[in-house]
Design a protein around this motif. Structure first.
Motif, mmCIF file in Angstrom:
data_model
loop_
_atom_site.group_PDB
_atom_site.id
_atom_site.type_symbol
_atom_site.label_atom_id
_atom_site.label_comp_id
_atom_site.label_asym_id
_atom_site.label_seq_id
_atom_site.Cartn_x
_atom_site.Cartn_y
_atom_site.Cartn_z
ATOM 1 N N GLY A 12 -12.211 -5.860 6.758
ATOM 2 C CA GLY A 12 -10.868 -5.315 6.928
ATOM 3 C C GLY A 12 -10.569 -4.954 8.364
ATOM 4 O O GLY A 12 -9.476 -5.234 8.882
ATOM 5 N N ALA A 48 -9.858 1.146 -5.539
ATOM 6 C CA ALA A 48 -8.854 1.602 -4.583
ATOM 7 C C ALA A 48 -8.478 3.060 -4.798
ATOM 8 O O ALA A 48 -8.119 3.759 -3.847
ATOM 9 C CB ALA A 48 -7.611 0.714 -4.671
ATOM 10 N N THR A 77 -7.746 -4.976 -7.102
ATOM 11 C CA THR A 77 -8.290 -4.087 -6.071
ATOM 12 C C THR A 77 -9.725 -3.656 -6.333
ATOM 13 O O THR A 77 -10.380 -3.116 -5.435
ATOM 14 C CB THR A 77 -7.430 -2.819 -5.958
ATOM 15 O OG1 THR A 77 -7.305 -2.220 -7.256
ATOM 16 C CG2 THR A 77 -6.049 -3.129 -5.416
ATOM 17 N N VAL A 116 0.864 -1.176 0.000
ATOM 18 C CA VAL A 116 0.000 0.000 0.000
ATOM 19 C C VAL A 116 0.904 1.230 0.000
ATOM 20 O O VAL A 116 1.624 1.475 0.967
ATOM 21 C CB VAL A 116 -0.911 0.037 1.238
ATOM 22 C CG1 VAL A 116 -1.862 1.229 1.172
ATOM 23 C CG2 VAL A 116 -1.694 -1.262 1.369
ATOM 24 N N GLY A 125 -2.724 -3.403 4.352
ATOM 25 C CA GLY A 125 -3.806 -3.662 3.417
ATOM 26 C C GLY A 125 -4.942 -2.691 3.641
ATOM 27 O O GLY A 125 -4.845 -1.736 4.427
ATOM 28 N N ARG A 126 -6.034 -2.947 2.952
ATOM 29 C CA ARG A 126 -7.208 -2.095 3.068
ATOM 30 C C ARG A 126 -8.440 -2.932 2.754
ATOM 31 O O ARG A 126 -8.448 -3.674 1.775
ATOM 32 C CB ARG A 126 -7.106 -0.903 2.111
ATOM 33 C CG ARG A 126 -8.155 0.188 2.353
ATOM 34 C CD ARG A 126 -8.055 1.293 1.307
ATOM 35 N NE ARG A 126 -6.723 1.882 1.258
ATOM 36 C CZ ARG A 126 -6.190 2.411 0.160
ATOM 37 N NH1 ARG A 126 -6.877 2.411 -0.975
ATOM 38 N NH2 ARG A 126 -4.986 2.937 0.188
ATOM 39 N N MET A 156 -8.609 -6.899 1.747
ATOM 40 C CA MET A 156 -7.355 -7.139 1.026
ATOM 41 C C MET A 156 -6.219 -6.854 2.002
ATOM 42 O O MET A 156 -5.618 -5.795 2.001
ATOM 43 C CB MET A 156 -7.270 -6.229 -0.206
ATOM 44 C CG MET A 156 -6.068 -6.483 -1.107
ATOM 45 S SD MET A 156 -6.137 -5.410 -2.587
ATOM 46 C CE MET A 156 -4.629 -5.972 -3.417
ATOM 47 N N ARG A 203 -13.438 -4.540 -3.228
ATOM 48 C CA ARG A 203 -12.457 -5.320 -2.475
ATOM 49 C C ARG A 203 -11.804 -4.517 -1.358
ATOM 50 O O ARG A 203 -11.583 -5.030 -0.261
ATOM 51 C CB ARG A 203 -11.411 -5.869 -3.457
ATOM 52 C CG ARG A 203 -10.209 -6.582 -2.856
ATOM 53 C CD ARG A 203 -10.534 -7.738 -1.979
ATOM 54 N NE ARG A 203 -11.311 -8.791 -2.593
ATOM 55 C CZ ARG A 203 -11.711 -9.872 -1.952
ATOM 56 N NH1 ARG A 203 -11.405 -10.041 -0.661
ATOM 57 N NH2 ARG A 203 -12.454 -10.788 -2.558
ATOM 58 N N THR A 204 -11.465 -3.259 -1.598
ATOM 59 C CA THR A 204 -10.710 -2.476 -0.615
ATOM 60 C C THR A 204 -11.593 -1.614 0.279
ATOM 61 O O THR A 204 -11.088 -0.823 1.070
ATOM 62 C CB THR A 204 -9.681 -1.573 -1.309
ATOM 63 O OG1 THR A 204 -10.377 -0.634 -2.140
ATOM 64 C CG2 THR A 204 -8.714 -2.392 -2.147
#
Length: 444
Positions: free
Chosen positions: A348, A273, A263, A236, A370-371, A374, A267-268
């Protein structure tokens, strides 16, 4: 959130060793008929999947923390995906959009224009895989700018075609022996906070200096970057890095391409992202989570760039296949109706809290990052930046034996990455992380 199959219990249940005898027998068939170059990380043959579990041929039910490498974010059999695919298959499976078009292709492009960052006019072209999307983004940038050079970053992964292998950083297993590679691809330093201790602005200045001095902005068609690196280790970049690169690209007429293949699509914790820092790429490449497991990919971008290519210059026989488009529309419906951006943020938070607690007990975990859904942990010799790939492999192997599917990545093979489907329950996720904790204790 639907589990994608009401008859599939959402639980870990091991009835044999992993892999079991039936999977081992089928593995012999694979060995006989499938090229050795097609590797298998965990040799269990899946017969059913949904929600947060995979069921193998021996009846074992495994918790899935990989999502087929970030593909089945909505689950492996999400109702909207299944129903739309069934309806489309009954109507027609193929016509080739370049021969006779159909609404599904246009519907997907319309939704991508609405969802991707920025409110400028956008158009899309659809393909089959992430590598195809990246390669076509470069083609578009080259035509639009009249320039040839492409800048990519340390630790990047962009695909397995000749051009995208050149753009990918890691040699084994992706590039070794497959050269010579496409030319006019240049690598510049990435922002890697765990290893470089630079602010985002400082890291961007370093990268821009390399591009200015070693390539020359006037020669550069595009900068291609993963907003969070995938195979490279879930790196990241420091805050400010992406906005600074984007601003420089705009000032110099360089096309800024965001590779959101891993991403993208909730997902993030955002739709993409890039949304986290308000970055609006000129072109964005998409695949993986776009269609619930069916092969679909896209390049979406500024209309004037997308239209720079001559008629017939973009496309492919299967690109935007009607069944894959139906799956994509179903997946987007699932994402909206179940607020999967919010679910990714919840996952997350849950994973980060637990992984940091595990790291506190095991100093071999040098970084938790991560975020959203993810997340990753990087393993290093305690107190150093020296990678620990052997321990990483041992931890992942232990998880596999205990019925939890984990993936490794990173330039040095020392990162465990976590990509659970966004349809996973908190109970399953917590149990999987219990196994991860056990893995570190067992391999200490």
């Amino acid at each position: 959130m639907s589990t994608g199959g009401p008859s599939l219990p959402q639980q870990r249940n091991l009835v044999t060793s992993i892999p079991g005898p039936e999977s081992l027998a089928r593995l012999d068939r694979k060995k006989a008929h499938v090229a050795d170059g097609v590797g298998t990380m965990l040799p269990v043959f899946v017969v059913a999947a949904g929600g947060g579990v995979l069921v193998d041929a021996d009846g074992n039910s495994l918790i899935d923390l990989g999502s087929g490498i970030a593909v089945t974010s909505v689950g492996n059999a999400a109702p909207s995906v299944v129903s739309r695919v069934q309806e489309q298959v009954a109507a027609f499976t193929h016509s080739c959009f370049m021969v006779t078009p159909y609404d599904g292709y246009v519907d997907v492009c319309e939704q991508l224009a609405e969802l991707t960052p920025g409110d400028h006019e956008k158009k899309s072209a659809l393909f089959n895989s992430g590598a195809e999307a990246v390669e076509n983004a470069v083609k578009i940038a080259r035509v639009a700018t009249g320039r040839d050079a492409v800048a990519v970053f340390d630790h990047a992964y962009h695909g397995r075609t000749n051009l995208t292998m050149a753009m990918t950083a890691k040699n084994m297993p992706y590039k070794n022996g497959f050269g010579p590679f496409a030319g006019e691809v240049y690598r510049v330093p990435m922002s890697y906070p765990f290893r470089d201790d630079l602010s985002g602005e400082e890291a961007a200045k370093r990268a821009i200096d390399v591009m200015d001095k070693q390539i020359g902005a006037d020669n550069l068609a595009c900068v291609v970057i993963e907003p969070i690196q995938g195979e490279g280790g879930f790196v990241v970049p420091a805050p400010g890095f992406l906005p600074a690169l984007s601003a420089w690209a705009k000032d110099t007429g360089v096309v800024f391409v965001a590779d959101e293949i891993q991403t993208g699509f909730c997902r993030t914790g955002d739709w993409f992202a890039c949304d986290d820092e308000g970055v609006e790429p000129d072109l964005i490449t998409l695949a993986k989570g776009i269609a619930g497991g069916l092969p679909l990919a896209a390049v979406t971008g500024r209309a004037e760039l997308m239209d720079a290519v001559h008629v017939g210059g973009l496309g492919g026989t299967y690109g935007g296949n009607p069944v894959a488009c139906a799956a994509g529309l179903g997946a987007l419906e699932e994402m909206r109706s179940h607020d999967l951006t919010g679910r990714a943020r919840d996952i997350g938070t849950r994973m980060a809290d637990r992984l940091r607690k595990i790291a506190a007990d095991h100093p071999v975990i040098g970084d938790v990052r991560g975020r959203g859904a993810m997340m990753a942990i990087e393993l290093t010799t305690p107190g150093t930046l020296s990678p620990e790939p052997v321990r990483t492999a041992a931890v992942s192997s232990y998880c596999h034996q205990q019925g939890v599917v984990t993936l490794t990545c990173g330039t040095w093979g020392n990162v465990v990455r976590f990509l659970p489907p966004l349809s996973i329950s908190d109970t399953l996720l917590d149990e999987a992380l219990d196994v991860v904790a056990e893995a570190f204790a067992a391999t200490a």
